[in-house]
Design an enzyme around this catalytic site. Sequence first.
Site, PDB file in Angstrom:
ATOM      1  CG  HIS A 199      -0.395   0.234   2.525  1.00 14.25           C
ATOM      2  ND1 HIS A 199      -0.073  -0.780   3.397  1.00 14.25           N
ATOM      3  CD2 HIS A 199      -0.071   1.379   3.168  1.00 14.25           C
ATOM      4  CE1 HIS A 199       0.402  -0.272   4.511  1.00 14.25           C
ATOM      5  NE2 HIS A 199       0.416   1.045   4.409  1.00 14.25           N
ATOM      6  CG  ASP A 232       0.161  -4.216   2.884  1.00 13.22           C
ATOM      7  OD1 ASP A 232       0.324  -3.599   1.815  1.00 13.22           O
ATOM      8  OD2 ASP A 232       0.059  -3.645   3.986  1.00 13.22           O
ATOM      9  CB  SER A 314       3.143   1.901   5.943  1.00 17.92           C
ATOM     10  OG  SER A 314       1.929   1.848   6.617  1.00 17.92           O
TER      11      SER A 314
END
Length: 471
Positions: A199, A232, A314
């Site tokens: 992402h 992910d 992230s």
Amino acid sequence: MSTENEGTAVPPAPSAPPVPVDAPAAPAPQAQAHQGPYGQDAQGQAPQGQGGAGHPGPSSSAPDPSWPPPPPPTSPYGDGGSGPGSGWGSSYQQPAPSSGRRRGGLVAAILAAALLAGGLGGGLGYVLAKNNDESTGSTTVSASASGGDVKRDPGTTAGVAAKALPSTVTIQAESTSGEGGTGTGFVFDKQGHIVTNNHVVADAVDGGKLTATFPSGKKYDAEVVGHAQGYDVAVIKLKDAPSDLKPLTLGDSDKVAVGDATIAIGAPFGLSDTVTTGIISAKNRPVASSDGSGSQASYMSALQTDASINPGNSGGPLLDAQGNVIGINSAIQSTGNGGFGTGQSGSIGLGFAIPINQAKYVAQELIKNGKPVYAKIGASVSLDDSSDGAQITDQGAGGAAPVEPGGPAAKAGLKPGDVIIKLDDRVIDSGPTLIGEIWTHQPGDKVTITYERGGKQHTVDVTLGSRVGDN
């Protein structure tokens, strides 16, 4: 557990704590301090837009009515992620400057607090100086070594950070339309491959722009080598990569224990090269998340940590006390809003990382083939909230058979309506939990599945199959 990704809008800082107007000023000789103003399924195919595993999010308590003060009716910052079960956050927006009036009020409050403290300190300093003048001794104590001379052993947080920071990067991803965001990654090998979250780079996959900036300030253009939406995980590669890259050492996430120390590195709210610490709070935590675009969900059997993880962390490394990578920071559970009048969410001590043993396998497949490879049992399971297990549905995704003919589940005798309650020694309480556990394995692995049929339990051995790609 359904979680949200990290948006990137920055919440405003709280006002300074109120000081009573009639509070007496601190004594000072011939002066008085001034006061300032206060005023999927188990085949690895998750249905589009599906949610999480049914674990409730945290509840919030009512704030103290006296502090912090009520937020202004509008916020000068862009909208961020909203709450549990929402998407992975909004695109990156540079915060608009606060109005001069609001900024002035905050500065005035801070200055007032500083003046009050300064007045008190001044009076105390005068008395100490007067006493010192009447004595021959000294009240000062000097340190034996300054900060720059302190030896920081490899096992200390400072020692780990000093070694790991040069091998982490802040990633800027931008789509062809100019939308994008900020994330983190770390050096995976000497060839210039960087591991991060899917992402983080999703906006730049189809012809967008990617850059990676090291703590030294050196900035490199990069390209997406491969990305795995379900896991992910993504791998990018630096263009014109330097020859002196130092890959971070990968640990063994299977050997991590609850209570082990953790160190997270990332760029929370765009603050690059930030280091936070905590512990492993739990292992094998089922987490389902999506990027908020209506695309397929991501599932993981995550490492849970209370190290502060915020928007921008992230893709960054979660390290153990020796500096080995044990996970990739990927998601947070947060309250319904970010506080201080904004919708942006931040850390409440519930962060989740993809175990590095799984991420390593995925990254290697992406570098080798450019596509992810998923383990599967060949059966569709319900993704509804549940605590009783993962039930094989009566109909598969897209009208396909619920149990793939000739697939692993069919060979083991599983049928629609069967409820899977254990995979090896892991208790399965829902479909997303089952998917996350299957994806911790590789195709060809043998697992033991316990299921219920007609009120009776049965156990079978299953050899996992494989599926290539996200579609």
